[in-house]
Each structure stands twice: as structure tokens, then as C-alpha cells.
Enzyme design. Structure first.
Site, PDB file in Angstrom:
ATOM      1  N   ASP A 242     -62.483  22.138 -18.716  1.00 46.64           N
ATOM      2  CA  ASP A 242     -61.789  20.521 -18.726  1.00 46.64           C
ATOM      3  C   ASP A 242     -61.329  20.797 -21.341  1.00 46.64           C
ATOM      4  OD1 ASP A 242     -62.172  18.215 -16.993  1.00 46.64           O
ATOM      5  OD2 ASP A 242     -64.025  20.385 -16.519  1.00 46.64           O
TER       6      ASP A 242
ATOM      7  N   ASP B 190     -64.000  15.806 -16.907  1.00 48.37           N
ATOM      8  CA  ASP B 190     -65.116  15.471 -16.388  1.00 48.37           C
ATOM      9  C   ASP B 190     -65.896  16.493 -17.376  1.00 48.37           C
ATOM     10  OD1 ASP B 190     -63.967  17.434 -14.870  1.00 48.37           O
ATOM     11  OD2 ASP B 190     -65.615  17.561 -12.996  1.00 48.37           O
TER      12      ASP B 190
END
Length: 317
Positions: free
Chosen positions: A14, A9
């Protein structure tokens, strides 16, 4: 070569995790699938493409997953990661969404694992919606996986979003429940408390970002907003121990790509609380075998921080 599918996400952490995997010479990323979470799905897709561009890896296929949880209300981490997920740092030359594959994420996960039976490691650093729907569509999927690594959940009921809820699991508790019930392949979890206890000194973060490379300049730009947030007193109270640099998602990726990085772990059966007023989304560890579950997951406890630092340094070279 370790064959990975990354389910993300894409917010700042990330991005750090993706860049770590891209820099590893022993890793082949077969696909990146995106979901809601830190930021809406469309931003997650755009951000993933931005990361791939700065790493000169736009050859890796990106797939759109689902934009909301199975049940309940959608949440985001806009305050933490910036409304766009990457620190609200504009990029006029960001790749367009026309580069996203037409096949959806669930179909991609199923297809790729059929093409590579027993070889694929699935790494999730966001809400588990895509993974839950994949196993609902194809119950045989877990049997084809080599293993799965998850950043999410908590092991001591310490929340970072609600009193007892860690963000990734709280963003889709039903999906987390399904994944921990149905994925009976070897499963490793990097929990919120684990990431806190293995956080790094801010002096390392300074050294990490000081590398004179396009990747380091990119990271410094997108991380500025989040760094300001995490160095506030409020955030530091949420951390389990100490005042440090905690790149949550990178811990799961590091464990997946480097067999030497994990120093201590334990196996225990787990589930997810779905109904509690204060505990919805909390991961439950069963130390007394009350759940009578044969499948036990690998809960990470301690990491070799010197190996982890090197993986992070390599990510920005």
C-alpha cells in the site's frame, strides 16, 4: 486532474501504491481512508501518516475506517509485511494519530463524493469493509462515482492465503460480495494472478531502490523484511509465474492514474463465494451468464511494464 480517494490497509505494498499516486502530476488525492487488513487499523493509520510525511504531504486528510470484517474472523499479514505493516522498521519521529480526522471513513467517502459528483475515482487496495458499509449507508453512492479500482480477488481460483482465497477478499468476503453486487459504476479489478503475471525482475527492484532520495531510503528500509519473505521458495510457489518483484497494490493505482498502462482486459460478471469450505472468499467469474447480471467488471489481463516501471521510479524520486 484525476480525483482519487484511496482506501488502504497500509502495509508495504500500500505504501508503494500511495507513493505512486502522490508522485503523479495528474492526480489529486482527496482523502485516504484506512481499514484493517495487512495490519490492525491503528497501524494502518500510523503507516499512512508515515508515508505522507516522507512525501511531504501531510496536508492530505486521513480517515479511520473499520477495524474488523463484517462477519468472520479478522486476519492479518504480519508475517509478510512485519507486525506493524511496514517491516517492523522503527521510526521515532513518526506522526501521531492526533492528525487523523475525527470524521470516520464511511462519512468521508459519502461526503466527498457528494461534493464531487461524477468526478471521484475510488481505489481500494485492502479489504472492502469501508466500501461495503459506505454503500449500505448511502445506496446512491455508486451513481456518484466516476469509477472504482480494486486490488483483490482471483480469476483462476489460485489462493495466496487459503487454497482458493486471495488475502483482501478473504479478509472480508461479505464486504467483497456487497461491493461487487452494489457498485454498478465502472469497476476494474487487478487480481492476484494478474499481479503475478505482470511482476518485474528483481534487478529492476534494485535499480528502483538505489535512487539516492529520502523516499527511496524509506522504501528500502520498510521493504527489507517483505523482500526477504517473498524471495523464499514457499512464497515463490504461490506466485502464478516466475520469480519476481510483485508490488500488488500498485497495479490497481497505476491503472487508475494512467490510461496507457493497461494493454489487455476483459469484461465479465463476477461474484464472491461465501460458503465453500475451501473456496470462501474466492472471486467467481461468470462466463456463461448463469448469474444473469447486467453489470460486468473490467478484469485486467496485461500491463505495459515499461510504463509501470516509470510510474514506480517516479514514486521514489
Amino acid at each position: 486532474m484525476k480525483k482519487l480517494i484511496l482506501d488502504v490497509d497500509t502495509g508495504v505494498d500500500d505504501a508503494q501504491a500511495i507513493m505512486m499516486a502522490l508522485a503523479a502530476s495528474n492526480v489529486e488525492i482527496l482523502a485516504i481512508t484506512c481499514t484493517h487488513g495487512n495490519t490492525p487499523l491503528q497501524n494502518s493509520l500510523k503507516n499512512t501518516l508515515r508515508v505522507l510525511k516522507v512525501c511531504n504531504r501531510l496536508d492530505i486528510k486521513v480517515y479511520a475506517g473499520f477495524e474488523e470484517p463484517l462477519l468472520g474472523h479478522k486476519i492479518s499479514a504480519g508475517e509478510f509485511h512485519g507486525k506493524d505493516g511496514l517491516g517492523d522498521a522503527p521510526d521515532a519521529e513518526a506522526p501521531g494519530l492526533e492528525l487523523v480526522q475525527k470524521t470516520n471513513a464511511v462519512e468521508a467517502i459519502i461526503s466527498i463524493t457528494k461534493q464531487n459528483p461524477g468526478q471521484v475515482t475510488l481505489v481500494s487496495t485492502g479489504p472492502l469493509t469501508n466500501l461495503a458499509l459506505s454503500v449500505k449507508m448511502d445506496p446512491c453512492l455508486p451513481a456518484r462515482l466516476k469509477d472504482i479500482y480494486i486490488m483483490g480477488g482471483n480469476i483462476e481460483s489460485r489462493g495466496n492465503t487459503t487454497v482458493c482465497g486471495e488475502f483482501n477478499f478473504l479478509a472480508d468476503p461479505e464486504a467483497a460480495y456487497i461491493v461487487l453486487e452494489r457498485y454498478t459504476c465502472p469497476t476494474t479489478i487487478a487480481s492476484w494472478e494478474f499481479s503475478c503475471r505482470n511482476s518485474l525482475p528483481w534487478s529492476f527492484c534494485d535499480t528502483w531502490l538505489a535512487q539516492n532520495t529520502p523516499k527511496a531510503h524509506f522504501m528500502e528500509t520498510i521493504y527489507a523484511h517483505t523482500r526477504k519473505m517473498v524471495q523464499t521458495d514457499r512464497y515463490q510457489k504461490e506466485m502464478v509465474s516466475g520469480f519476481g518483484f510483485n508490488t500488488c497494490d500498485a497495479y490497481a493505482v497505476a491503472a487508475a492514474i494512467n490510461d496507457d498502462v493497461v494493454l489487455e482486459s476483459e469484461k465479465v460478471a463476477v461474484t464472491v463465494e461465501l460458503e465453500g469450505k475451501y473456496t470462501r472468499g474466492m472471486m467467481v467469474l461468470d462466463y456463461i451468464d448463469a448469474l444473469d447480471k447486467e453489470h460486468k467488471v473490467n478484469i485486467l489481463k496485461r500491463m505495459d511494464l515499461e510504463v509501470f516501471k516509470q510510474l514506480l521510479m517516479n514514486a521514489l524520486k
